[in-house]
Design a protein around this motif. Sequence first.
Motif, PDB file in Angstrom:
ATOM      1  N   ILE A  34       0.891  -1.113   0.067  1.00 45.85           N
ATOM      2  CA  ILE A  34       0.121   0.175   0.114  1.00 45.85           C
ATOM      3  C   ILE A  34       0.878   1.252  -0.064  1.00 45.85           C
ATOM      4  O   ILE A  34       1.759   1.376   0.798  1.00 45.85           O
ATOM      5  N   PHE A  35       0.734   2.108  -1.057  1.00 40.50           N
ATOM      6  CA  PHE A  35       1.570   3.372  -1.131  1.00 40.50           C
ATOM      7  C   PHE A  35       0.926   4.447  -0.231  1.00 40.50           C
ATOM      8  O   PHE A  35      -0.204   4.613  -0.384  1.00 40.50           O
ATOM      9  N   LEU A  36       1.642   4.790   0.836  1.00 42.85           N
ATOM     10  CA  LEU A  36       1.260   5.945   1.382  1.00 42.85           C
ATOM     11  C   LEU A  36       1.879   7.121   1.039  1.00 42.85           C
ATOM     12  O   LEU A  36       3.139   7.534   1.610  1.00 42.85           O
ATOM     13  N   PRO A  37       1.213   7.887   0.234  1.00 43.78           N
ATOM     14  CA  PRO A  37       2.029   9.039  -0.432  1.00 43.78           C
ATOM     15  C   PRO A  37       1.662  10.248   0.603  1.00 43.78           C
ATOM     16  O   PRO A  37       0.815  10.080   1.628  1.00 43.78           O
ATOM     17  N   ALA A  38       2.424  11.399   0.198  1.00 42.87           N
ATOM     18  CA  ALA A  38       2.303  12.677   1.053  1.00 42.87           C
ATOM     19  C   ALA A  38       2.416  13.596  -0.090  1.00 42.87           C
ATOM     20  O   ALA A  38       2.543  13.410  -1.295  1.00 42.87           O
ATOM     21  N   ASN A  39       2.003  15.105   0.152  1.00 46.69           N
ATOM     22  CA  ASN A  39       2.002  15.976  -0.620  1.00 46.69           C
ATOM     23  C   ASN A  39       3.349  16.171  -1.202  1.00 46.69           C
ATOM     24  O   ASN A  39       4.367  16.560  -0.644  1.00 46.69           O
TER      25      ASN A  39
END
Length: 140
Positions: A34-39
């Motif tokens: 699961i990719f947990l992106p950020a700004n």
Amino acid sequence: MSLLDRLTTDLGYPLLTDPASLAAFATPQENTVIFLPANPLHYPETLDVAIVLPEFLKVFRGRLSAGVADMNFARELAAKYAITEWPALLFLRRGEYLGSIARMRDWDIYLTKINAFINMSAPAKAPQPPAQRAACRPRR
């Protein structure tokens, strides 16, 4: 279209927005990332990880499926699994924690860690979030 949109729109990775969508996606799968992106404006490595994620699926073809958490749900998952650096990849087996890799890493480090997660005989014990979770701050 942004790189993050490309993952869900062009490549068909499910967008995970809450625990129910995560469970529906991850529980039936043997191994998921699961990719947990950020700004990306604050965490530019988010775009780098978005570029290499599809490459991991090619290397581990048939042994790993990917999903993308929306940014709000990514924060919730980070808190649950004591992830304090962004962006992050969260690895699960049938919805249970295997481990995580935070930030952009060298290719060989990714391959070694992902291979270790996929070959674990049983899921790992998920880390306990600290009582007073430190806020994730952008790198300077």
